[in-house]
Design an enzyme around this catalytic site. Structure first.
Site, short mmCIF file in Angstrom:
data_model
loop_
_atom_site.label_atom_id
_atom_site.label_comp_id
_atom_site.label_asym_id
_atom_site.label_seq_id
_atom_site.Cartn_x
_atom_site.Cartn_y
_atom_site.Cartn_z
N CYS A 149 2.03 15.75 -12.98
CA CYS A 149 3.20 15.35 -13.80
C CYS A 149 3.92 14.14 -13.22
O CYS A 149 4.88 13.65 -13.80
CB CYS A 149 4.17 16.52 -13.96
SG CYS A 149 5.09 16.88 -12.44
N CYS A 187 3.36 14.17 -7.55
CA CYS A 187 2.43 15.16 -8.11
C CYS A 187 1.36 14.42 -8.91
O CYS A 187 1.68 13.56 -9.72
CB CYS A 187 3.21 16.10 -9.02
SG CYS A 187 2.15 17.13 -10.04
N HIS A 206 0.81 -1.23 0.00
CA HIS A 206 0.00 0.00 0.00
C HIS A 206 0.84 1.27 0.00
O HIS A 206 0.35 2.33 0.40
CB HIS A 206 -0.97 -0.01 1.20
CG HIS A 206 -2.03 -1.08 1.10
ND1 HIS A 206 -2.76 -1.53 2.19
CD2 HIS A 206 -2.49 -1.78 0.02
CE1 HIS A 206 -3.61 -2.47 1.78
NE2 HIS A 206 -3.46 -2.64 0.48
N ALA A 247 1.54 -9.54 18.90
CA ALA A 247 2.62 -10.01 18.04
C ALA A 247 3.99 -9.80 18.67
O ALA A 247 4.89 -10.63 18.50
CB ALA A 247 2.55 -9.28 16.69
C1 BJW Z 1 -2.91 -6.84 16.83
C2 BJW Z 1 -2.29 -6.09 17.81
C3 BJW Z 1 -1.14 -6.64 18.35
C4 BJW Z 1 -3.97 -4.96 17.21
N1 BJW Z 1 -0.70 -7.83 17.91
N2 BJW Z 1 -2.47 -8.01 16.41
C5 BJW Z 1 -13.05 -7.69 -3.13
C6 BJW Z 1 -14.09 -7.81 -2.24
C7 BJW Z 1 -14.58 -6.68 -1.59
C8 BJW Z 1 -14.05 -5.41 -1.83
C9 BJW Z 1 -13.01 -5.30 -2.71
C10 BJW Z 1 -12.53 -6.43 -3.35
N3 BJW Z 1 -11.50 -6.04 -4.16
C11 BJW Z 1 -11.33 -4.70 -4.03
C12 BJW Z 1 -12.25 -4.22 -3.16
C13 BJW Z 1 -12.37 -2.79 -2.76
C14 BJW Z 1 -11.42 -2.40 -1.68
C15 BJW Z 1 -11.69 -3.25 -0.44
O1 BJW Z 1 -11.01 -4.19 -0.13
N4 BJW Z 1 -12.70 -2.87 0.31
C16 BJW Z 1 -13.08 -3.61 1.52
C17 BJW Z 1 -12.82 -2.74 2.76
C18 BJW Z 1 -14.51 -4.01 1.40
N5 BJW Z 1 -10.04 -2.54 -2.10
C19 BJW Z 1 -9.42 -1.60 -2.82
O2 BJW Z 1 -10.01 -0.59 -3.20
C20 BJW Z 1 -7.98 -1.84 -3.20
N6 BJW Z 1 -7.77 -1.63 -4.59
C21 BJW Z 1 -8.23 -2.47 -5.52
O3 BJW Z 1 -8.84 -3.46 -5.25
O4 BJW Z 1 -7.90 -2.08 -6.82
C22 BJW Z 1 -8.50 -2.78 -7.91
C23 BJW Z 1 -9.67 -1.95 -8.33
C24 BJW Z 1 -9.44 -0.71 -8.88
C25 BJW Z 1 -10.53 0.05 -9.30
C26 BJW Z 1 -11.83 -0.42 -9.10
C27 BJW Z 1 -12.03 -1.66 -8.49
C28 BJW Z 1 -10.93 -2.43 -8.12
C29 BJW Z 1 -7.07 -0.84 -2.50
C30 BJW Z 1 -7.07 -0.97 -1.02
C31 BJW Z 1 -6.20 0.12 -0.41
C32 BJW Z 1 -6.26 0.13 1.12
N7 BJW Z 1 -5.65 1.33 1.59
C33 BJW Z 1 -5.47 1.53 3.02
C34 BJW Z 1 -4.84 2.93 3.24
C35 BJW Z 1 -3.37 2.88 2.84
C36 BJW Z 1 -2.70 4.18 3.00
C37 BJW Z 1 -2.65 4.65 4.43
O5 BJW Z 1 -2.11 3.97 5.31
O6 BJW Z 1 -3.20 5.72 4.66
O7 BJW Z 1 -4.63 0.51 3.56
S1 BJW Z 1 -6.98 1.35 3.94
C38 BJW Z 1 -6.24 0.56 5.33
O8 BJW Z 1 -6.68 -0.82 5.47
C39 BJW Z 1 -4.75 0.48 5.01
C40 BJW Z 1 -4.38 -0.87 5.55
O9 BJW Z 1 -3.17 -1.31 4.96
C41 BJW Z 1 -5.57 -1.70 5.21
C42 BJW Z 1 -5.69 -2.96 6.01
O10 BJW Z 1 -5.87 -2.71 7.37
P1 BJW Z 1 -5.15 -3.66 8.46
O11 BJW Z 1 -3.70 -3.51 8.35
O12 BJW Z 1 -5.71 -5.02 8.39
O13 BJW Z 1 -5.56 -2.90 9.83
P2 BJW Z 1 -6.89 -3.04 10.73
O14 BJW Z 1 -6.94 -1.83 11.59
O15 BJW Z 1 -8.07 -3.35 9.92
O16 BJW Z 1 -6.60 -4.34 11.63
C43 BJW Z 1 -5.61 -4.35 12.62
C44 BJW Z 1 -5.59 -5.75 13.23
O17 BJW Z 1 -4.52 -5.81 14.16
C45 BJW Z 1 -6.86 -6.12 14.00
O18 BJW Z 1 -7.28 -7.41 13.57
C46 BJW Z 1 -6.42 -6.14 15.46
O19 BJW Z 1 -7.11 -7.13 16.24
C47 BJW Z 1 -4.96 -6.51 15.31
N8 BJW Z 1 -4.08 -6.09 16.39
N9 BJW Z 1 -3.07 -4.92 17.99
C48 BJW Z 1 -1.45 -8.47 16.93
N10 BJW Z 1 -0.50 -5.99 19.33
ZN ZN Z 2 3.87 18.29 -11.15
#
Ligand code: BJW
Ligand code: ZN
Length: 246
Positions: free
Chosen positions: A129, A126, A118, A230
C-alpha cells in the site's frame, strides 16, 4: 598539498560547486564501502542483497543486512570530509551535494542542498500500500516487519534494476549542468545512472576533480586527481580556498 594554477584559477572564480559522493566519503566514519573485500557482509556481495528479488526470496536476510548497517550508521559521526563539504557553503555562493549514500551523514553534517540518489536507510515503506514507516527497530530474532495491511515493509532505498527518484535525479542533472567545479569523491563510478552525472557536468564545461584513495572508472575523465583520503584532502583544500577567495 599544492593546487595547480589551473585549479586555483577555477576555484577563485567558481560560483557553483557540486559534490558527487559515494561510500568512500563515509569510510573514515567507519561505514563500510560496497566493493572490495571490505564490502562483503557474510559471504554476500551487495549485488546479491540489494535487489527486489533477493528481498522477496529472503526478506529476513535482507532486513538483517539493513539492520546491521543501520546500527553502524547510527553510531557513526560525520567525519572531516563531510564537515568540509558543509563548510564549502561559507566560501561559495552555491553548493550542491549529490550523494549515492543512504547513511544520512551529509544531513547530520549540516549540508543545505542534498540530493539522495539511492534513498535513505532510515526510511521504509510497505510494498503493497506504499505507507511510509520511518525509523523501524528490527530485532534479529523477529520476522521481517509487516504493514498493518499485511504487506512486507522494505527499506526506502534504490536497488539494482529500480529507477532512481525521478525529481531528485532531474535536479541532480540540472545541478551538473550549472557546476563550475565538480568533485567526484569516494565513488568507484561503476553504478549507473549516478556514474553518468560527471559526464553531464563535463559536457557543460565543469572542471572535474576526483578525490579517492585509488583510481576508478571515472579517473580518465577527471581534470585533476587527489589520491588520498577525502577526510584529509577536503579540509586542507578548503583552508587554501578560504585564503584564495578572501
Ligand atoms: C575512498 C576512501 C576514502 C575508500 N577517501 N575515497 C548502464 C550501464 C551498465 C549497467 C547499467 C546501466 N544503467 C543501469 C544499469 C544497471 C545498474 C548498474 O549500474 N549496474 C552496474 C553495477 C553494472 N543500475 C541500476 O540498476 C540502477 N537503476 C537503473 O538504472 O534504473 C533504470 C532501469 C530500471 C529497470 C531496468 C533497467 C534500468 C539502480 C542502481 C542502484 C544502486 N543501489 C546501491 C544500493 C543502495 C541501497 C543501499 O545502500 O543498500 O547503491 S548498490 C551500491 O553501489 C549503492 C551505492 O550507492 C552504489 C555505488 O557505490 P559507491 O558509492 O561508488 O561505493 P564503492 O564501494 O563501489 O566505492 C567506494 C570508493 O571509495 C572506492 O573507489 C574506494 O577506493 C573509495 N574510498 N575509502 C576517498 N577514505
Ligand atoms: Zn501496507
Amino acid at each position: 598539498m599544492k593546487l595547480t594554477d589551473r585549479l586555483t584559477n577555477k576555484l577563485k572564480h567558481a560560483e557553483h560547486i557540486v559534490f558527487l559522493t559515494g561510500a568512500g566519503i563515509s569510510a573514515e566514519s567507519g561505514v563500510p564501502t560496497f566493493r572490495g573485500n571490505e564490502g562483503l557482509w557474510r559471504k554476500f556481495s551487495p549485488a546479491e542483497l540489494a535487489n527486489f528479488s533477493a528481498f522477496m526470496q529472503n526478506p529476513d536476510l535482507v532486513w538483517e543486512w539493513y539492520e546491521y548497517r543501520r546500527h553502524i550508521v547510527r553510531e557513526a559521526l560525520p567525519n572531516p570530509g563531510h564537515i568540509a563539504i558543509k563548510n564549502f557553503e561559507e566560501v561559495f555562493p552555491k553548493v550542491t551535494v549529490i550523494t549515492q549514500n543512504v547513511d544520512n551523514l551529509h544531513t547530520r553534517a549540516g549540508s543545505s542542498v542534498i540530493n539522495e540518489l539511492h534513498g535513505n536507510i532510515e526510511r521504509n515503506y510497505c510494498i503493497r500500500c506504499k505507507k511510509r514507516y520511518d525509523y523501524i527497530v528490527f530485532e534479529r530474532s523477529e520476522d521481517s516487519p509487516r504493514c498493518e495491511c499485511g504487506g512486507l515493509i522494505r527499506p526506502d532505498v534504490v536497488w539494482f534494476g529500480e529507477e532512481l527518484p525521478h525529481d531528485i535525479f532531474k535536479n541532480s542533472e540540472n545541478a551538473c549542468r550549472s557546476a563550475d567545479v565538480f568533485f567526484m569523491i569516494g565513488t568507484s563510478g561503476v553504478v549507473f545512472p549516478a556514474a553518468a552525472l560527471p559526464y553531464t557536468a563535463r559536457g557543460e564545461g565543469a572542471y572535474l576533480i576526483e578525490i579517492n584513495i585509488e583510481s576508478t572508472d571515472l579517473s580518465q575523465i577527471a581534470d585533476e586527481h587527489f589520491f588520498a583520503p577525502a577526510g584529509v584532502v577536503l579540509p586542507e583544500m578548503l583552508e587554501m580556498i578560504r585564503t584564495l577567495r578572501q
